[in-house]
Design a protein around this motif. Structure first.
Motif, short mmCIF file in Angstrom:
data_model
loop_
_atom_site.label_atom_id
_atom_site.label_comp_id
_atom_site.label_asym_id
_atom_site.label_seq_id
_atom_site.Cartn_x
_atom_site.Cartn_y
_atom_site.Cartn_z
N ILE A 177 -6.74 5.09 -6.35
CA ILE A 177 -7.53 6.30 -6.21
C ILE A 177 -6.59 7.47 -6.51
O ILE A 177 -5.59 7.65 -5.82
CB ILE A 177 -8.12 6.47 -4.80
CG1 ILE A 177 -8.89 5.22 -4.37
CG2 ILE A 177 -8.99 7.73 -4.73
CD1 ILE A 177 -10.12 4.92 -5.17
N ALA A 178 -6.91 8.23 -7.56
CA ALA A 178 -6.06 9.37 -7.96
C ALA A 178 -6.91 10.63 -8.02
O ALA A 178 -7.94 10.66 -8.70
CB ALA A 178 -5.42 9.10 -9.31
N LYS A 179 -6.46 11.65 -7.30
CA LYS A 179 -7.15 12.94 -7.30
C LYS A 179 -6.24 13.99 -7.89
O LYS A 179 -5.05 14.06 -7.56
CB LYS A 179 -7.56 13.32 -5.88
CG LYS A 179 -8.55 12.35 -5.27
CD LYS A 179 -8.84 12.69 -3.83
CE LYS A 179 -9.75 11.63 -3.22
NZ LYS A 179 -9.88 11.80 -1.77
N ASP A 180 -6.80 14.83 -8.74
CA ASP A 180 -6.07 15.94 -9.37
C ASP A 180 -6.45 17.22 -8.63
O ASP A 180 -7.60 17.64 -8.65
CB ASP A 180 -6.46 16.04 -10.85
CG ASP A 180 -5.60 17.02 -11.62
OD1 ASP A 180 -4.83 17.77 -10.99
OD2 ASP A 180 -5.71 17.03 -12.86
N ILE B 129 4.19 6.50 -10.91
CA ILE B 129 5.19 6.45 -9.83
C ILE B 129 4.72 5.55 -8.70
O ILE B 129 5.44 4.64 -8.25
CB ILE B 129 5.49 7.88 -9.30
CG1 ILE B 129 6.25 8.70 -10.34
CG2 ILE B 129 6.28 7.82 -7.99
CD1 ILE B 129 6.34 10.19 -10.02
N VAL B 130 3.51 5.81 -8.21
CA VAL B 130 3.01 5.08 -7.05
C VAL B 130 2.73 3.61 -7.37
O VAL B 130 3.06 2.72 -6.59
CB VAL B 130 1.75 5.77 -6.47
CG1 VAL B 130 1.21 5.02 -5.26
CG2 VAL B 130 2.09 7.21 -6.06
N LEU B 131 2.16 3.34 -8.54
CA LEU B 131 1.92 1.95 -8.94
C LEU B 131 3.24 1.20 -9.12
O LEU B 131 3.35 0.04 -8.71
CB LEU B 131 1.09 1.91 -10.23
CG LEU B 131 0.63 0.53 -10.71
CD1 LEU B 131 -0.17 -0.21 -9.64
CD2 LEU B 131 -0.19 0.68 -11.99
N GLU C 76 -3.08 13.62 -5.36
CA GLU C 76 -3.07 12.68 -4.24
C GLU C 76 -3.37 11.31 -4.82
O GLU C 76 -4.42 11.11 -5.44
CB GLU C 76 -4.12 13.06 -3.20
CG GLU C 76 -4.13 12.13 -1.99
CD GLU C 76 -5.20 12.52 -0.98
OE1 GLU C 76 -5.64 11.61 -0.23
OE2 GLU C 76 -5.60 13.69 -0.95
N ILE C 77 -2.43 10.38 -4.67
CA ILE C 77 -2.55 9.05 -5.26
C ILE C 77 -2.44 8.00 -4.15
O ILE C 77 -1.51 8.04 -3.34
CB ILE C 77 -1.44 8.78 -6.31
CG1 ILE C 77 -1.23 9.97 -7.24
CG2 ILE C 77 -1.71 7.48 -7.05
CD1 ILE C 77 -2.32 10.26 -8.21
N GLU C 78 -3.37 7.05 -4.14
CA GLU C 78 -3.30 5.92 -3.23
C GLU C 78 -3.40 4.64 -4.05
O GLU C 78 -4.27 4.52 -4.92
CB GLU C 78 -4.46 5.95 -2.24
CG GLU C 78 -4.42 7.09 -1.26
CD GLU C 78 -5.60 7.04 -0.30
OE1 GLU C 78 -5.73 6.02 0.42
OE2 GLU C 78 -6.38 8.00 -0.29
N VAL C 79 -2.48 3.71 -3.77
CA VAL C 79 -2.49 2.42 -4.46
C VAL C 79 -2.37 1.30 -3.45
O VAL C 79 -1.49 1.32 -2.58
CB VAL C 79 -1.33 2.32 -5.48
CG1 VAL C 79 -1.21 0.89 -6.04
CG2 VAL C 79 -1.51 3.31 -6.62
N ALA D 238 0.87 -1.17 0.00
CA ALA D 238 0.00 0.00 0.00
C ALA D 238 0.91 1.23 0.00
O ALA D 238 1.76 1.37 0.88
CB ALA D 238 -0.91 0.00 1.22
N VAL D 239 0.76 2.07 -1.01
CA VAL D 239 1.63 3.24 -1.16
C VAL D 239 0.77 4.47 -1.43
O VAL D 239 -0.21 4.40 -2.18
CB VAL D 239 2.63 3.05 -2.34
CG1 VAL D 239 3.54 4.26 -2.48
CG2 VAL D 239 3.46 1.78 -2.14
N LYS D 240 1.15 5.58 -0.82
CA LYS D 240 0.43 6.84 -1.01
C LYS D 240 1.42 7.94 -1.35
O LYS D 240 2.53 7.98 -0.83
CB LYS D 240 -0.34 7.20 0.27
CG LYS D 240 -1.18 8.45 0.14
CD LYS D 240 -2.03 8.68 1.38
CE LYS D 240 -2.88 9.93 1.21
NZ LYS D 240 -3.72 10.18 2.40
N ARG D 241 1.00 8.85 -2.23
CA ARG D 241 1.81 10.01 -2.61
C ARG D 241 0.87 11.22 -2.60
O ARG D 241 -0.16 11.22 -3.28
CB ARG D 241 2.41 9.80 -4.00
CG ARG D 241 3.20 10.99 -4.55
CD ARG D 241 3.69 10.66 -5.97
NE ARG D 241 4.25 11.78 -6.66
CZ ARG D 241 5.54 12.11 -6.67
NH1 ARG D 241 6.40 11.38 -5.99
NH2 ARG D 241 5.96 13.16 -7.35
#
Length: 193
Positions: free
Chosen positions: A55-58, A73-75, A15-18, A6-9
């Motif tokens: 989940i990716a938010k711009d 990057i996050v994936l 804001e990206i969560e994978v 589980a990675v978040k940036r």
């Protein structure tokens, strides 16, 4: 035992969560503000036989570039983390993926060295909010952050939806096969991947 990460940036732009489980086929949930990108990520993760949530938010809404780049990057980081120490993995895999008139080669080496060589010869400006210039950028950025060597090459195709989708599906299949544990040794003569 599943391999997962589980990675978040979180930046000023996105804001990206994978969440990624590379050993458990299951639900795939993708939510970005780019409809065609959602479709491609869903296809890729489905063919990876993974359970995944992206989940990716711009935050700035300039264009699609930052969401595509930061998701890659996050994936990539999540895939690298999920692999663990890489002991016993197959490491290499390649596939020609057809989609109607399109035929695309995807070749993967889980080498520990990030590199993407992408030759899709895309001419269209965009599909469903995804700029075609960001397709090779996604693949290169993913490869660099995942620590894999990735080659993607179009052999035939006229419909760019088909070409791009064949590439994403081929990547999913190749990542799945290359990451399978097939023995109990590290697949390198160097002793380190």
């Amino acid at each position: 035992m599943s391999r997962y990460a589980a990675v978040k940036r979180d930046t000023k732009e996105t804001e990206i969560e994978v969440y990624l489980d590379i050993d458990t086929p299951g639900n795939v949930e993708v939510s970005t503000p780019i409809p065609f990108f959602n479709h491609m990520l869903n296809s890729m993760l489905f063919h990876m036989n993974s359970s995944a949530k992206i989940i990716a938010k711009d935050k700035e809404n300039y264009d699609d570039h930052h969401v595509v780049e930061d998701t890659a990057i996050v994936l990539g980081e999540a895939f690298k983390e999920a692999l663990g120490n890489k002991s016993g993995i197959r490491r290499f895999f390649s596939i020609f993926t057809p989609m109607d008139e399109a035929l695309v080669l995807v070749a993967v080496d889980i080498s520990g060295r990030g590199m993407g060589i992408i030759d899709l010869d895309l001419k269209r400006e965009e599909i469903g909010g995804l700029s075609m210039e960001n397709v090779p950028h996604f693949f290169r950025t993913f490869a660099y952050n995942a620590g894999i060597t990735l080659h993607i090459r179009k052999f035939s195709g006229e419909n760019e939806h088909h070409i791009v989708e064949a590439a994403f599906k081929g990547l999913g299949i190749s990542l799945y096969e290359a990451s399978r544990i097939v023995n109990n040794r590290l697949p390198t003569t160097k002793g380190l991947l």
